[in-house]
Design a protein around this motif. Sequence first.
Motif, PDB file in Angstrom:
ATOM      1  N   THR A 162       0.796  -1.229   0.000  1.00 49.12           N
ATOM      2  CA  THR A 162       0.000   0.000   0.000  1.00 49.12           C
ATOM      3  C   THR A 162       0.825   1.273   0.000  1.00 49.12           C
ATOM      4  O   THR A 162       0.316   2.349  -0.316  1.00 49.12           O
ATOM      5  CB  THR A 162      -0.929   0.041   1.227  1.00 49.12           C
ATOM      6  N   GLY A 163       2.108   1.168   0.374  1.00 47.30           N
ATOM      7  CA  GLY A 163       2.932   2.356   0.501  1.00 47.30           C
ATOM      8  C   GLY A 163       2.693   3.111   1.793  1.00 47.30           C
ATOM      9  O   GLY A 163       3.207   4.222   1.980  1.00 47.30           O
ATOM     10  N   LEU A 164       1.925   2.544   2.702  1.00 42.39           N
ATOM     11  CA  LEU A 164       1.663   3.177   3.992  1.00 42.39           C
ATOM     12  C   LEU A 164       2.796   2.863   4.965  1.00 42.39           C
ATOM     13  O   LEU A 164       3.483   1.850   4.839  1.00 42.39           O
ATOM     14  CB  LEU A 164       0.339   2.668   4.565  1.00 42.39           C
ATOM     15  N   SER A 165       2.961   3.729   5.947  1.00 47.82           N
ATOM     16  CA  SER A 165       3.995   3.490   6.951  1.00 47.82           C
ATOM     17  C   SER A 165       3.584   2.331   7.852  1.00 47.82           C
ATOM     18  O   SER A 165       2.407   1.997   7.989  1.00 47.82           O
ATOM     19  CB  SER A 165       4.195   4.750   7.809  1.00 47.82           C
ATOM     20  N   ALA A 166       4.572   1.719   8.500  1.00 52.38           N
ATOM     21  CA  ALA A 166       4.302   0.616   9.413  1.00 52.38           C
ATOM     22  C   ALA A 166       3.381   1.063  10.552  1.00 52.38           C
ATOM     23  O   ALA A 166       2.499   0.307  10.989  1.00 52.38           O
ATOM     24  CB  ALA A 166       5.612   0.067   9.973  1.00 52.38           C
TER      25      ALA A 166
END
Length: 409
Positions: A38-42
Amino acid sequence: MRRGTNVHALGGFNQIVILDTIRRNRDGLSRVEIAEQTGLSAQTVSNVSRRLLDEGIIREAGQRILGVGKPRIILELDPSGGYAIGVHLDPSVITYVVLDLDGRVVAHQALRTPSDVTPDRVIASMRDSIEALIVEAGVERSRVLGVGIAAPGPLDLERGVVLDPPLLEGWHGVALREALAESTGLTVLLEKDVTAATVAELWMSSPHQRDDFMFFYYGTGVGVGLAIAHEAVRGATNNAGDAGHIIVDPDGPVCGCGRRGCLGDSIMPRRLVASAIATGLIARPVGRLGATEVDEGLAQIAALAEGGDAEASDLLEATASRISVAVVTVANLLDLDTVVFGGPYWNRVSRVLLRRIAELVNSSPALVTTHPIGVAVSSIGDDVAAVGAACLVLDDALSPRPSALLISG
């Protein structure tokens, strides 16, 4: 690949991105894999996942060793985390289904569409049937995401109005979406029936199994749903798919539009059964030729054809020929590679027609596509439009749309 955003104010969109990513991976994903896809941060994935776990929409599904390091907890969709109701308003039968988040039918009901009854009374009956089905399914009402309605066109989707379906007497300018939303207190979506059937095929198929195809709907009437690049085609007024007036037999019967040999009038089940009764091929039913009698009559015609009866075979051969002309016309126009058949009456004649249609389509001198046309039967069954209506609700709840991020002044 669906991409999210790490801006805190857009957490709702990120939640849908993560849900969609988990849903499309049937074996589940770890938080690390979700972040990668998703390209979201952890941290964003962790926060959203915790919220989804607390709400019962996803669940932990054990551990998996992924490369070097300790095993990672796998997250998967919890099918019982939400439900969608689908309703198909057909001139002959009203079908109701309840789907879980996995798209599995958990409850079903089909009732004959009442004749000589006002739309208001039909809508009240719909409300009662929906409430009864929720109870029958044993689901918490708070987990019902909404109701999708598949109805024959033409429709005004912006206003949620059924305009003037030719086979639904008395349904002129009926605000179906608003009326059912008010009576049930649920979110209601309205869609044309053939488009809903197309959505069902898209939702239930594996990636790229159904990209460019037509759904040939064979019910009380005839219509065509369309998908291009794995997206349902709706058209300028959301009424795409009215193929009933494609001329398939210049010497055929006179249609209500004044021309001869229109597809819908030539092959509609009621006409085939009436023709078989008129020639003495099958017995005339007691009373009027209603939905049940048409269904039984069509099954008799197919059985006779399978048994070698020449008259029944000729009747269905003409039907196959007319359907094939329409399929070739649409496939050429849009460069489609597949036609999927379904609808309430299709399975009565499928064994006789399917192979013959495939032969006629792919041997047609009018076919100009550079590839053969695949011919298939919907695996969803007779309830495909109702299932598609419920899938609209699931898609609205689970599929991310970047346009939702736009803020209007």
